[in-house]
Design an enzyme around this catalytic site. Structure first.
Site, PDB file in Angstrom:
ATOM      1  N   ILE A  36      68.363  -2.818  44.390  1.00 31.94           N
ATOM      2  CA  ILE A  36      68.915  -2.278  45.634  1.00 31.94           C
ATOM      3  C   ILE A  36      67.807  -1.798  46.586  1.00 31.94           C
ATOM      4  O   ILE A  36      68.007  -1.774  47.795  1.00 31.94           O
ATOM      5  CB  ILE A  36      69.961  -1.175  45.353  1.00 31.94           C
ATOM      6  CG1 ILE A  36      69.367  -0.022  44.542  1.00 31.94           C
ATOM      7  CG2 ILE A  36      71.170  -1.748  44.634  1.00 31.94           C
ATOM      8  CD1 ILE A  36      70.365   1.111  44.270  1.00 31.94           C
ATOM      9  N   ASP A  85      52.788   3.651  39.996  1.00 28.62           N
ATOM     10  CA  ASP A  85      53.463   3.651  38.694  1.00 28.62           C
ATOM     11  C   ASP A  85      54.070   5.029  38.482  1.00 28.62           C
ATOM     12  O   ASP A  85      53.349   6.010  38.270  1.00 28.62           O
ATOM     13  CB  ASP A  85      52.452   3.318  37.575  1.00 28.62           C
ATOM     14  CG  ASP A  85      53.129   3.312  36.203  1.00 28.62           C
ATOM     15  OD1 ASP A  85      54.351   3.579  36.135  1.00 28.62           O
ATOM     16  OD2 ASP A  85      52.434   3.060  35.207  1.00 28.62           O
ATOM     17  N   ASN A 111      63.595   5.687  44.963  1.00 25.74           N
ATOM     18  CA  ASN A 111      64.539   4.741  44.378  1.00 25.74           C
ATOM     19  C   ASN A 111      64.143   4.270  42.982  1.00 25.74           C
ATOM     20  O   ASN A 111      65.010   3.964  42.168  1.00 25.74           O
ATOM     21  CB  ASN A 111      64.633   3.550  45.354  1.00 25.74           C
ATOM     22  CG  ASN A 111      65.325   2.363  44.747  1.00 25.74           C
ATOM     23  OD1 ASN A 111      66.534   2.373  44.540  1.00 25.74           O
ATOM     24  ND2 ASN A 111      64.560   1.310  44.431  1.00 25.74           N
ATOM     25  N   TYR A 197      70.156   8.738  30.616  1.00 24.48           N
ATOM     26  CA  TYR A 197      70.143   8.299  32.010  1.00 24.48           C
ATOM     27  C   TYR A 197      71.024   9.230  32.863  1.00 24.48           C
ATOM     28  O   TYR A 197      70.632   9.637  33.959  1.00 24.48           O
ATOM     29  CB  TYR A 197      70.645   6.855  32.104  1.00 24.48           C
ATOM     30  CG  TYR A 197      70.790   6.338  33.515  1.00 24.48           C
ATOM     31  CD1 TYR A 197      69.672   5.938  34.241  1.00 24.48           C
ATOM     32  CD2 TYR A 197      72.045   6.249  34.119  1.00 24.48           C
ATOM     33  CE1 TYR A 197      69.807   5.449  35.543  1.00 24.48           C
ATOM     34  CE2 TYR A 197      72.186   5.767  35.414  1.00 24.48           C
ATOM     35  CZ  TYR A 197      71.064   5.369  36.121  1.00 24.48           C
ATOM     36  OH  TYR A 197      71.204   4.905  37.406  1.00 24.48           O
ATOM     37  N   LYS A 201      70.072  11.692  36.071  1.00 24.70           N
ATOM     38  CA  LYS A 201      70.692  11.619  37.408  1.00 24.70           C
ATOM     39  C   LYS A 201      71.281  12.977  37.811  1.00 24.70           C
ATOM     40  O   LYS A 201      71.235  13.358  38.980  1.00 24.70           O
ATOM     41  CB  LYS A 201      71.748  10.508  37.429  1.00 24.70           C
ATOM     42  CG  LYS A 201      71.137   9.114  37.284  1.00 24.70           C
ATOM     43  CD  LYS A 201      70.314   8.745  38.513  1.00 24.70           C
ATOM     44  CE  LYS A 201      69.221   7.760  38.264  1.00 24.70           C
ATOM     45  NZ  LYS A 201      68.463   7.376  39.443  1.00 24.70           N
TER      46      LYS A 201
HETATM   47  N1  LIG Z   1      72.429  -0.564  40.129  1.00 22.66           N
HETATM   48  C1  LIG Z   1      73.277   0.442  39.995  1.00 22.66           C
HETATM   49  O1  LIG Z   1      74.458   0.257  39.690  1.00 22.66           O
HETATM   50  C2  LIG Z   1      72.813   1.848  40.233  1.00 22.66           C
HETATM   51  C3  LIG Z   1      73.767   2.869  40.261  1.00 22.66           C
HETATM   52  C4  LIG Z   1      73.361   4.171  40.475  1.00 22.66           C
HETATM   53  C5  LIG Z   1      72.018   4.452  40.679  1.00 22.66           C
HETATM   54  N2  LIG Z   1      71.093   3.444  40.639  1.00 22.66           N
HETATM   55  C6  LIG Z   1      69.696   3.798  40.835  1.00 22.66           C
HETATM   56  O2  LIG Z   1      69.125   2.920  41.785  1.00 22.66           O
HETATM   57  C7  LIG Z   1      67.724   2.862  41.597  1.00 22.66           C
HETATM   58  C8  LIG Z   1      67.263   1.419  41.682  1.00 22.66           C
HETATM   59  O3  LIG Z   1      67.781   0.708  40.586  1.00 22.66           O
HETATM   60  P1  LIG Z   1      68.300  -0.803  40.616  1.00 22.66           P
HETATM   61  O4  LIG Z   1      69.723  -0.755  40.251  1.00 22.66           O
HETATM   62  O5  LIG Z   1      67.889  -1.498  41.839  1.00 22.66           O
HETATM   63  O6  LIG Z   1      67.524  -1.357  39.324  1.00 22.66           O
HETATM   64  P2  LIG Z   1      66.368  -2.428  39.154  1.00 22.66           P
HETATM   65  O7  LIG Z   1      66.801  -3.744  39.674  1.00 22.66           O
HETATM   66  O8  LIG Z   1      66.002  -2.343  37.704  1.00 22.66           O
HETATM   67  O9  LIG Z   1      65.182  -1.872  40.048  1.00 22.66           O
HETATM   68  C9  LIG Z   1      64.453  -0.757  39.637  1.00 22.66           C
HETATM   69  C10 LIG Z   1      63.165  -0.697  40.410  1.00 22.66           C
HETATM   70  O10 LIG Z   1      62.426   0.440  39.939  1.00 22.66           O
HETATM   71  C11 LIG Z   1      61.114   0.003  39.587  1.00 22.66           C
HETATM   72  N3  LIG Z   1      60.503   0.809  38.545  1.00 22.66           N
HETATM   73  C12 LIG Z   1      60.927   1.027  37.286  1.00 22.66           C
HETATM   74  N4  LIG Z   1      60.038   1.765  36.625  1.00 22.66           N
HETATM   75  C13 LIG Z   1      59.020   2.029  37.482  1.00 22.66           C
HETATM   76  C14 LIG Z   1      57.800   2.727  37.386  1.00 22.66           C
HETATM   77  N5  LIG Z   1      57.393   3.286  36.244  1.00 22.66           N
HETATM   78  N6  LIG Z   1      57.017   2.793  38.480  1.00 22.66           N
HETATM   79  C15 LIG Z   1      57.378   2.209  39.637  1.00 22.66           C
HETATM   80  N7  LIG Z   1      58.507   1.514  39.790  1.00 22.66           N
HETATM   81  C16 LIG Z   1      59.316   1.421  38.711  1.00 22.66           C
HETATM   82  C17 LIG Z   1      61.303  -1.435  39.118  1.00 22.66           C
HETATM   83  O11 LIG Z   1      60.060  -2.134  39.104  1.00 22.66           O
HETATM   84  P3  LIG Z   1      59.805  -3.379  38.122  1.00 22.66           P
HETATM   85  O12 LIG Z   1      60.426  -4.590  38.765  1.00 22.66           O
HETATM   86  O13 LIG Z   1      58.330  -3.433  38.063  1.00 22.66           O
HETATM   87  O14 LIG Z   1      60.460  -3.074  36.824  1.00 22.66           O
HETATM   88  C18 LIG Z   1      62.287  -1.933  40.166  1.00 22.66           C
HETATM   89  O15 LIG Z   1      61.627  -2.273  41.343  1.00 22.66           O
HETATM   90  C19 LIG Z   1      67.451   3.538  40.247  1.00 22.66           C
HETATM   91  O16 LIG Z   1      66.986   4.852  40.483  1.00 22.66           O
HETATM   92  C20 LIG Z   1      68.821   3.600  39.609  1.00 22.66           C
HETATM   93  O17 LIG Z   1      68.956   4.668  38.702  1.00 22.66           O
HETATM   94  C21 LIG Z   1      71.456   2.149  40.436  1.00 22.66           C
END
Ligand SMILES: NC(=O)c1ccc[n+]([C@@H]2O[C@H](COP(=O)([O-])OP(=O)(O)OC[C@H]3O[C@@H](n4cnc5c(N)ncnc54)[C@H](OP(=O)(O)O)[C@@H]3O)[C@@H](O)[C@H]2O)c1
Length: 294
Positions: A36, A85, A111, A197, A201
């Site tokens: 996202i 990181d 994010n 998790y 949050k």
């Molecule tokens: N998707 C949902 O349904 C949902 C719902 C509620 C909240 N969220 C929140 O939305 C946010 C984004 O998640 P997403 O759903 O888009 O998941 P995602 O596709 O897994 O993306 C997560 C992003 O965070 C990065 N990341 C993870 N660990 C990191 C680190 N140590 N240092 C720097 N970057 C790091 C990842 O990089 P890499 O590609 O290198 O791994 C990726 O770019 C998260 O905080 C998640 O908790 C998501």
């Protein structure tokens, strides 16, 4: 009640396509190379953001994202890539120091985040706590002076928006009663990793409220006062790579829930843009479906 509210949002509410104009603005997005965060950047470039800083843990994945953004939006000069990181305090400090050189900073989208059921120490704490909570707030606090400077120099109210989750309702954080909550959460033998998790949050929302208080009221207009607006929000449940490492039974549950309810990644990205477009009324508040939700 929380389940009904979740299903209502997922099935009946589609966050609107953002229309806010970001001309001249500089925005940082952590975890920007996919999911996202990436989709939010696509919107920000379409909405004329002058500079979008992709803060990524892998520069090569950041470059791939930048190339994809270029072909999707036709904009390339506006995208800047920095290594960050969130699992490493030194990396967070280095990134924040680099941001001090910015002439202007309008918004930070915190994010980057992980979901894991495996207990692992990263940077001295369990990995979810380190990445989603401790280093997220370390970065927020280290960026405050840069945001304050921007506020004063440009007479703007810069934003900090934290991507939390409506799933914070899945825990009431029994560990808060312990003398040292973080010590207990870091005890591998006692850790309930299926809840971790959700704990992270909930902590994001609670710490966000506290930090907002300490930043002060962004409505104050006294001479020299800086006006930072901090909010947290849920993007809703969206397709992304977040739960790709979930264990088999949980993974099946997520797969089923996604099929039945999930928003597209692009729709999820809209909520990030909405959060940094919100005004003073959102300070210290939590947003659901892009609106303040008490
Ligand atoms: N998707 C949902 O349904 C949902 C719902 C509620 C909240 N969220 C929140 O939305 C946010 C984004 O998640 P997403 O759903 O888009 O998941 P995602 O596709 O897994 O993306 C997560 C992003 O965070 C990065 N990341 C993870 N660990 C990191 C680190 N140590 N240092 C720097 N970057 C790091 C990842 O990089 P890499 O590609 O290198 O791994 C990726 O770019 C998260 O905080 C998640 O908790 C998501």
């Amino acid at each position: 009640m929380a389940t009904l509210s979740f299903l209502h949002s997922q099935w009946f509410v589609e966050p609107p396509v953002p229309t806010h104009d970001f001309s001249g603005q500089t925005v940082i997005v952590t975890g920007a190379n996919r999911g996202i965060g990436y989709e939010a950047i696509r919107h920000l470039l379409r909405l004329n953001a002058a500079t979008v800083i992709l803060a990524v843990r892998s520069v090569s994945r950041g470059n791939e994202a930048a190339a994809a953004l270029h072909s999707a939006t036709g904009r390339s000069g506006a995208v800047k890539i920095y290594e960050l990181d969130m699992g490493n305090q030194e990396s967070v400090k280095k990134f924040a120091a680099q941001m001090e050189d910015l002439d202007r900073l309008d918004a930070v989208l915190l994010n980057a985040g992980i979901y894991t059921q495996d207990f692992e120490f990263v940077d001295g704490h369990e990995s979810t706590l380190t990445i989603n909570v401790i280093n997220t707030f370390l970065l927020a606090m280290l960026l405050v002076p840069t945001l304050r400077k921007s506020s004063q120099s440009w007479n703007i109210a810069p934003r900090i928006s934290i991507v939390a989750s409506d799933r914070h309702v899945m825990t009431n954080l029994p560990e808060w009663k312990a003398e040292n909550t973080f010590q207990l959460l870091n005890d591998e033998k006692k850790a309930k990793m299926n809840d971790r998790y959700y704990v992270s949050k909930l902590l994001q929302i609670l710490l966000g409220r506290e930090l907002a208080k300490r930043l002060g009221d962004p409505r104050r207009r006294s001479a020299g006062a800086s006006r930072i607006i901090l909010n947290s929000f849920t993007p809703g449940y969206c397709f992304s790579g977040l739960t790709e490492k979930a264990h088999s039974v949980t993974a099946f549950g997520f797969w089923l829930l996604k099929k039945a309810t999930a928003r597209s990644t692009e729709v999820g990205g809209r909520t990030l843009v909405a959060a940094i477009a919100k005004g003073e009324e959102s300070h210290g508040k939590y947003l659901n479906d892009c609106e303040v939700d008490e």
